[in-house]
Design a protein around this motif. Structure first.
Motif, PDB file in Angstrom:
ATOM      1  N   GLY A   1       0.818  -1.205   0.000  1.00 35.20           N
ATOM      2  CA  GLY A   1       0.000   0.000   0.000  1.00 35.20           C
ATOM      3  C   GLY A   1       0.848   1.249   0.000  1.00 35.20           C
ATOM      4  N   TRP A   2       0.286   2.332  -0.553  1.00 35.58           N
ATOM      5  CA  TRP A   2       1.024   3.595  -0.646  1.00 35.58           C
ATOM      6  C   TRP A   2       0.066   4.767  -0.773  1.00 35.58           C
ATOM      7  N   ASN A   3       0.604   5.939  -0.552  1.00 37.93           N
ATOM      8  CA  ASN A   3      -0.075   7.211  -0.816  1.00 37.93           C
ATOM      9  C   ASN A   3       0.771   7.982  -1.811  1.00 37.93           C
ATOM     10  N   PHE A   4       0.140   8.951  -2.451  1.00 42.16           N
ATOM     11  CA  PHE A   4       0.861   9.835  -3.369  1.00 42.16           C
ATOM     12  C   PHE A   4       1.057  11.186  -2.706  1.00 42.16           C
ATOM     13  N   THR A   5       2.142  11.853  -3.013  1.00 42.74           N
ATOM     14  CA  THR A   5       2.362  13.216  -2.555  1.00 42.74           C
ATOM     15  C   THR A   5       2.954  14.018  -3.713  1.00 42.74           C
ATOM     16  N   GLY A   6       2.537  15.260  -3.834  1.00 48.06           N
ATOM     17  CA  GLY A   6       3.068  16.147  -4.856  1.00 48.06           C
ATOM     18  C   GLY A   6       2.693  15.772  -6.275  1.00 48.06           C
ATOM     19  N   LEU A   7       1.637  14.995  -6.432  1.00 53.10           N
ATOM     20  CA  LEU A   7       1.237  14.521  -7.752  1.00 53.10           C
ATOM     21  C   LEU A   7       0.232  15.496  -8.359  1.00 53.10           C
ATOM     22  N   TYR A   8       0.615  16.148  -9.445  1.00 60.18           N
ATOM     23  CA  TYR A   8      -0.280  17.053 -10.160  1.00 60.18           C
ATOM     24  C   TYR A   8      -0.951  16.348 -11.329  1.00 60.18           C
ATOM     25  N   VAL A   9      -0.261  15.369 -11.889  1.00 56.98           N
ATOM     26  CA  VAL A   9      -0.761  14.644 -13.056  1.00 56.98           C
ATOM     27  C   VAL A   9      -0.858  13.165 -12.685  1.00 56.98           C
ATOM     28  N   THR A  10      -2.085  12.653 -12.619  1.00 52.05           N
ATOM     29  CA  THR A  10      -2.279  11.248 -12.271  1.00 52.05           C
ATOM     30  C   THR A  10      -1.954  10.376 -13.480  1.00 52.05           C
ATOM     31  N   PRO A  11      -1.107   9.379 -13.296  1.00 53.64           N
ATOM     32  CA  PRO A  11      -0.797   8.497 -14.424  1.00 53.64           C
ATOM     33  C   PRO A  11      -2.038   7.710 -14.842  1.00 53.64           C
ATOM     34  N   THR A  12      -2.092   7.289 -16.087  1.00 59.26           N
ATOM     35  CA  THR A  12      -3.209   6.455 -16.525  1.00 59.26           C
ATOM     36  C   THR A  12      -3.075   5.044 -15.972  1.00 59.26           C
ATOM     37  N   SER A  13      -1.837   4.601 -15.765  1.00 57.43           N
ATOM     38  CA  SER A  13      -1.614   3.285 -15.180  1.00 57.43           C
ATOM     39  C   SER A  13      -0.302   3.288 -14.396  1.00 57.43           C
ATOM     40  N   LEU A  14      -0.191   2.310 -13.519  1.00 60.53           N
ATOM     41  CA  LEU A  14       1.041   2.064 -12.768  1.00 60.53           C
ATOM     42  C   LEU A  14       1.525   0.667 -13.132  1.00 60.53           C
ATOM     43  N   THR A  15       2.817   0.515 -13.225  1.00 64.03           N
ATOM     44  CA  THR A  15       3.411  -0.801 -13.420  1.00 64.03           C
ATOM     45  C   THR A  15       4.126  -1.167 -12.131  1.00 64.03           C
ATOM     46  N   VAL A  16       3.833  -2.361 -11.622  1.00 61.18           N
ATOM     47  CA  VAL A  16       4.401  -2.821 -10.356  1.00 61.18           C
ATOM     48  C   VAL A  16       5.126  -4.137 -10.612  1.00 61.18           C
ATOM     49  N   SER A  17       6.371  -4.200 -10.184  1.00 58.32           N
ATOM     50  CA  SER A  17       7.137  -5.426 -10.362  1.00 58.32           C
ATOM     51  C   SER A  17       8.036  -5.668  -9.161  1.00 58.32           C
ATOM     52  N   ALA A  18       8.462  -6.921  -9.029  1.00 57.87           N
ATOM     53  CA  ALA A  18       9.382  -7.320  -7.963  1.00 57.87           C
ATOM     54  C   ALA A  18      10.695  -7.724  -8.614  1.00 57.87           C
ATOM     55  N   ALA A  19      11.741  -6.952  -8.344  1.00 51.49           N
ATOM     56  CA  ALA A  19      13.068  -7.246  -8.885  1.00 51.49           C
ATOM     57  C   ALA A  19      13.833  -8.063  -7.847  1.00 51.49           C
ATOM     58  N   CYS A  20      14.208  -9.264  -8.228  1.00 57.88           N
ATOM     59  CA  CYS A  20      14.910 -10.168  -7.317  1.00 57.88           C
ATOM     60  C   CYS A  20      16.403  -9.919  -7.369  1.00 57.88           C
ATOM     61  N   GLU A  21      17.068 -10.215  -6.267  1.00 64.95           N
ATOM     62  CA  GLU A  21      18.516 -10.056  -6.217  1.00 64.95           C
ATOM     63  C   GLU A  21      19.229 -11.007  -7.177  1.00 64.95           C
ATOM     64  N   ASN A  22      18.515 -12.025  -7.695  1.00 57.62           N
ATOM     65  CA  ASN A  22      19.123 -12.945  -8.659  1.00 57.62           C
ATOM     66  C   ASN A  22      19.054 -12.416 -10.096  1.00 57.62           C
ATOM     67  N   GLY A  23      18.481 -11.225 -10.289  1.00 57.55           N
ATOM     68  CA  GLY A  23      18.417 -10.618 -11.613  1.00 57.55           C
ATOM     69  C   GLY A  23      17.089 -10.772 -12.330  1.00 57.55           C
ATOM     70  N   ASN A  24      16.216 -11.641 -11.844  1.00 58.12           N
ATOM     71  CA  ASN A  24      14.902 -11.813 -12.461  1.00 58.12           C
ATOM     72  C   ASN A  24      13.926 -10.757 -11.948  1.00 58.12           C
TER      73      ASN A  24
END
Length: 163
Positions: free
Chosen positions: A48-71
């Motif tokens: 979960g998160w909140n936004f701060t200082g956002l004047y322009v709302t993105p149409t979408s967000l991309t969320v990913s998990a970057a592993c220490e193994n490079g994947n």
């Protein structure tokens, strides 16, 4: 122009040049320590998160998990892409794991990455969402219970039989 039709309100697409970039402030889990999550049936993770200082709302967000193994793995039910005004995403690592056996999740530390329309490596721009990769978490696979009577701990059984 038909005056009986309500026209949609246009969202501002500019911000003052002196404005800071929009940012994500994580609310769940806390940033102060690494959270550990099981890769197991019925175990979900909510970020979960909140936004701060956002004047322009993105149409979408991309969320990913970057592993220490490079994947890197998509996070969430929609292959890592969620509405731009979303303030949380629920991920089911076990579901991902079973659906993607060719790219299994590692027992390791991950960095959650979130970015908007401008992409993961865009330069910070006044009022637009700045990419965020501050949150770290870890995944692990629980091991099945092994009773002492199984013989796996035979070298210890002699010690226990003395008492």
């Amino acid at each position: 122009m038909d005056h009986n039709v309500i026209q949609p309100r246009q969202q501002s697409t500019t911000a003052a040049a002196t404005a800071a970039p929009g940012q994500i402030i994580f609310t769940q889990p806390p940033l102060q320590s690494t959270s550990y999550y099981k890769i197991a049936s019925g175990e979900y993770i909510t970020f979960g998160w909140n936004f701060t200082g956002l004047y322009v709302t993105p149409t979408s967000l991309t969320v990913s998990a970057a592993c220490e193994n490079g994947n890197t793995y998509p996070v969430g039910p929609s292959n890592g892409v969620i509405p731009g005004n979303a303030q949380s995403v629920v991920w089911y690592p076990y579901g991902y794991q079973t659906a993607n056996p060719s790219l299994p999740l590692a027992q390791a530390t991950y960095t959650l990455q979130i970015w908007g329309d401008q992409g993961p490596s865009a330069a910070p721009t006044a009022g637009y969402l700045e990419a965020n990769s501050e949150l770290q978490f870890a995944l692990y696979t629980p091991q099945p219970y092994t009773p002492i009577s199984s013989g796996r701990f035979s070298r210890f059984s002699a010690v226990f039989s003395i008492y």
